[in-house]
Design a protein around this motif. Structure first.
Motif, short mmCIF file in Angstrom:
data_model
loop_
_atom_site.label_atom_id
_atom_site.label_comp_id
_atom_site.label_asym_id
_atom_site.label_seq_id
_atom_site.Cartn_x
_atom_site.Cartn_y
_atom_site.Cartn_z
N ARG A 1 104.51 -65.15 -19.60
CA ARG A 1 103.42 -65.23 -20.57
C ARG A 1 102.62 -63.92 -20.62
O ARG A 1 102.18 -63.50 -21.69
N THR B 1 102.36 -61.77 -23.97
CA THR B 1 101.04 -61.51 -24.54
C THR B 1 100.89 -60.03 -24.89
O THR B 1 100.37 -59.68 -25.95
N GLU C 1 99.38 -67.55 -28.11
CA GLU C 1 99.46 -68.72 -27.23
C GLU C 1 100.24 -69.85 -27.91
O GLU C 1 100.99 -70.59 -27.26
#
Length: 235
Positions: A85, A89, A95
């Motif tokens: 993640r 990102t 998200e």
């Protein structure tokens, strides 16, 4: 690369990952000209840990296939989702994007860029994911191409099976990765009308399609309506 060429005026990559799998043997730096002019001596150099071995000739494509088959054999082992993640990102995934991919697949993220930032996939579009790997981007594409809920903010529903809309085709050279991603697609509830994964060479797409007997020939009306369908085989 900077040492050999003196830098680049126009860098071609935003991110470059260099993997060193042999920490015990470090090859001394040599200028690119020396390597090219003195290649035979380099192979016999005492600095080379493989100098006493008969070299095995293998093409870059074969080497890539072997490497990613090894990745595919361990793809079912749970990895570090937090790290995945964090990387995604930095690459611009939202998200919501990562939630659609889900905790059971996101740790297998292999990308070095975010194609969705430029693709802007719309409902009912057909998507070809060349080098799909373990399917993170393909699964995200399914949510947008196969569900009209994907762009409305209802991401939980977008990640679920939807019988309408477009279609996603993923192709990869690695047999093991394709085996894994086919299993994951089935567990996610997708069918062949939404996503299909093919093992094959990106330079010979038609052979991969023919081997899987996919897709069925369109009617003459469909051929006239959709030139993109015909180009699908000529990519």
């Amino acid at each position: 690369m900077h040492y050999a060429y003196g830098g680049f005026n126009y860098p071609a990559a935003d991110y470059v990952f260099v993997y060193d799998e042999d920490d015990e043997n470090v090859l001394s730096e040599r200028k690119e000209e020396s390597i090219r002019d003195d290649d035979d001596k380099l192979k016999q150099s005492a600095n080379c840990p493989f100098s006493n071995k008969t070299p095995t000739i293998i093409t870059p494509k074969e080497e890539t296939k072997i490497a990613y088959n090894n990745v595919g054999t361990t793809a079912s082992r749970k990895g570090n989702t937090a790290r995945a993640r964090a990387i995604m990102t930095q690459l611009g995934y939202t998200e919501d994007d990562m939630d659609i991919i889900g905790e059971d697949d996101i740790y297998n993220f292999q990308g070095v860029a975010n194609p969705h930032k430029v693709a802007n996939i719309q409902y009912e579009e057909r998507v070809l994911d060349i080098g799909c790997g373990l399917g993170c981007d393909s699964f995200l594409a399914v949510a947008y191409a196969c569900s009209d809920k994907g762009r409305e903010g209802n991401y939980a529903e977008a990640a679920e099976k939807d019988n309408g809309g477009g279609m996603v085709v993923g192709i990869d050279l690695s047999v093991k990765e394709i085996q894994h991603v086919k299993t994951r697609a089935a567990k996610r509830g997708y069918d062949r009308n939404q996503v299909i994964f093919l093992e094959g060479d990106a330079e010979k797409l038609n052979l991969a399609f023919e081997k899987e007997n996919f897709p069925p020939s369109p009617s003459s009306d469909e051929k006239q309506k959709s030139s993109s369908y015909l180009n699908f085989f000529d990519v």
